[in-house]
Design a protein around this motif. Structure first.
Motif, PDB file in Angstrom:
ATOM      1  N   UNK A 117       5.171   8.003  -5.533  1.00  0.00           N
ATOM      2  CA  UNK A 117       4.119   8.496  -4.430  1.00  0.00           C
ATOM      3  C   UNK A 117       2.948   8.979  -5.022  1.00  0.00           C
ATOM      4  N   UNK A 118       1.810   8.832  -4.459  1.00  0.00           N
ATOM      5  CA  UNK A 118       0.529   9.418  -4.569  1.00  0.00           C
ATOM      6  C   UNK A 118      -0.267   9.413  -3.244  1.00  0.00           C
ATOM      7  N   UNK A 119      -1.271  10.359  -3.415  1.00  0.00           N
ATOM      8  CA  UNK A 119      -1.918  10.498  -2.251  1.00  0.00           C
ATOM      9  C   UNK A 119      -3.480  10.256  -2.158  1.00  0.00           C
ATOM     10  N   UNK A 120      -3.996  10.051  -1.166  1.00  0.00           N
ATOM     11  CA  UNK A 120      -5.719   9.811  -1.249  1.00  0.00           C
ATOM     12  C   UNK A 120      -6.250  10.476   0.008  1.00  0.00           C
ATOM     13  N   UNK A 121      -7.388  10.920  -0.180  1.00  0.00           N
ATOM     14  CA  UNK A 121      -8.368  11.186   1.048  1.00  0.00           C
ATOM     15  C   UNK A 121      -9.651  10.748   1.065  1.00  0.00           C
ATOM     16  N   UNK A 122      -9.972   9.912   2.101  1.00  0.00           N
ATOM     17  CA  UNK A 122     -11.222   9.062   2.006  1.00  0.00           C
ATOM     18  C   UNK A 122     -12.359  10.013   2.496  1.00  0.00           C
ATOM     19  N   UNK A 123     -13.417  10.163   1.530  1.00  0.00           N
ATOM     20  CA  UNK A 123     -14.557  10.970   2.238  1.00  0.00           C
ATOM     21  C   UNK A 123     -15.431  10.564   3.171  1.00  0.00           C
ATOM     22  N   UNK A 124     -15.611   9.162   3.419  1.00  0.00           N
ATOM     23  CA  UNK A 124     -16.431   8.506   4.314  1.00  0.00           C
ATOM     24  C   UNK A 124     -15.966   7.202   4.698  1.00  0.00           C
ATOM     25  N   UNK A 125     -16.535   6.845   5.952  1.00  0.00           N
ATOM     26  CA  UNK A 125     -15.774   5.277   6.341  1.00  0.00           C
ATOM     27  C   UNK A 125     -16.309   4.369   5.387  1.00  0.00           C
ATOM     28  N   UNK A 126     -15.788   3.149   5.201  1.00  0.00           N
ATOM     29  CA  UNK A 126     -16.179   2.294   4.236  1.00  0.00           C
ATOM     30  C   UNK A 126     -14.978   1.405   3.946  1.00  0.00           C
ATOM     31  N   UNK A 127     -15.478   0.414   3.258  1.00  0.00           N
ATOM     32  CA  UNK A 127     -14.406  -0.648   2.605  1.00  0.00           C
ATOM     33  C   UNK A 127     -14.379  -0.763   1.207  1.00  0.00           C
ATOM     34  N   UNK A 128     -13.150  -0.415   0.376  1.00  0.00           N
ATOM     35  CA  UNK A 128     -13.013  -0.256  -0.923  1.00  0.00           C
ATOM     36  C   UNK A 128     -11.876  -1.128  -1.463  1.00  0.00           C
ATOM     37  N   UNK A 129     -12.291  -1.614  -2.637  1.00  0.00           N
ATOM     38  CA  UNK A 129     -11.427  -2.813  -3.259  1.00  0.00           C
ATOM     39  C   UNK A 129     -10.847  -2.224  -4.330  1.00  0.00           C
ATOM     40  N   UNK A 130      -9.468  -2.881  -4.670  1.00  0.00           N
ATOM     41  CA  UNK A 130      -8.738  -2.813  -5.845  1.00  0.00           C
ATOM     42  C   UNK A 130      -7.822  -3.924  -6.254  1.00  0.00           C
ATOM     43  N   UNK A 131      -7.363  -3.878  -7.283  1.00  0.00           N
ATOM     44  CA  UNK A 131      -6.412  -5.015  -7.498  1.00  0.00           C
ATOM     45  C   UNK A 131      -5.061  -4.515  -8.333  1.00  0.00           C
ATOM     46  N   UNK A 132      -3.855  -5.659  -8.311  1.00  0.00           N
ATOM     47  CA  UNK A 132      -2.959  -5.088  -9.107  1.00  0.00           C
ATOM     48  C   UNK A 132      -3.436  -4.866 -10.590  1.00  0.00           C
ATOM     49  N   UNK A 133      -2.856  -3.789 -11.219  1.00  0.00           N
ATOM     50  CA  UNK A 133      -3.339  -3.280 -12.479  1.00  0.00           C
ATOM     51  C   UNK A 133      -2.363  -3.287 -13.579  1.00  0.00           C
ATOM     52  N   UNK A 134      -1.212  -4.131 -12.995  1.00  0.00           N
ATOM     53  CA  UNK A 134      -0.102  -4.472 -14.032  1.00  0.00           C
ATOM     54  C   UNK A 134       0.136  -6.158 -14.102  1.00  0.00           C
ATOM     55  N   UNK A 135       0.195  -6.735 -15.102  1.00  0.00           N
ATOM     56  CA  UNK A 135       0.334  -7.968 -15.452  1.00  0.00           C
ATOM     57  C   UNK A 135       1.702  -8.406 -14.882  1.00  0.00           C
TER      58      UNK A 135
END
Length: 230
Positions: free
Chosen positions: A181-199
């Motif tokens: 588990x992890x946590x996040x809190x978005x500061x502002x509206x928007x669209x944010x991108x990520x990717x799988x970071x494990x081969x």
């Protein structure tokens, strides 16, 4: 998101990422100062022909270069530990989302809702619309409300994956048979991108993550009609 020839981090979209950026700058300044001091000493030793016998055998200098590195390490360790505890802190989350890694897509389940779950596949290049990013856009986005603490439960169904969104300062391994588990809190509206970071296999590069942060009323509308609002 990242752009060509970018040298620094992406703009922070969460308080944790802002803290990480400040810590990075803090540590980098210490590295610069140490590097400048070492370079000056090397140049001075190489260029001068004078020798000081008190420097060659001095208890005071040995005490200084023993204590000074310890002080520097403490200056780095204290803010680092503070951020580490901040990243692990999950206080009364408003929403819990389960992110499950598959070969090669992500599935999301909003556990506070009875029937709100979907798979997120990468949009093929030929199906992209103007304004969408190649290899980063998904057919369904993970939508979360702004300024609300969110708990993310991360796991995998087949092989190791890693759920990572740089702008949010989030990276958590997805391990089969284990629930992280992890946590996040978005500061502002928007669209944010990520990717799988494990081969994770042949199509490791083709399982992006897209988070859309919206005001709470918009999120409530989306959670009521996810198929039409996504």
């Amino acid at each position: 998101m990242a752009h060509p020839a970018q040298l620094g981090f992406q703009d922070a979209a969460s308080p944790v990422m802002e803290e990480l950026l400040h810590f990075h700058d803090h540590a980098l300044m210490i590295v610069f100062l140490i590097s400048a001091l070492v370079l000056y000493i090397i140049i001075a030793m190489v260029s001068t022909k004078l020798t000081n016998k008190f420097i060659l055998d001095s208890q005071e200098i040995e005490i200084v270069w023993t204590i000074l590195p310890a002080v520097i390490l403490v200056m780095i360790a204290l803010p680092s530990l503070r951020i580490l505890y901040l990243m692990d802190e999950i206080n009364d989350p408003h929403l819990t989302i389960k992110a499950m890694g598959h070969q090669w897509y992500w599935s999301y389940e909003y556990t506070d809702y009875e029937d709100l779950a979907f798979d997120a596949y990468m949009v093929p290049t030929q199906d992209l619309t103007p304004g969408q990013f190649r290899l980063l856009e998904t057919d369904h986005r993970m939508v979360i409300p702004v300024q609300s603490p969110i708990r993310i439960l991360v796991s995998a169904e087949d092989v190791l994956h890693s759920w990572a969104v740089p702008s949010m300062g989030v990276k958590m391994d997805a391990v089969p048979g284990r629930l992280n588990q992890t946590a996040l809190l978005a500061s502002r509206p928007g669209v944010y991108y990520g990717q799988c970071s494990e081969i994770c296999g042949a199509n490791h590069s083709f399982m992006p993550i897209v988070i859309e942060t919206v005001p709470l009323p918009n999120f409530m509308l989306w959670s009521t009609y996810p198929a039409t609002s996504a």
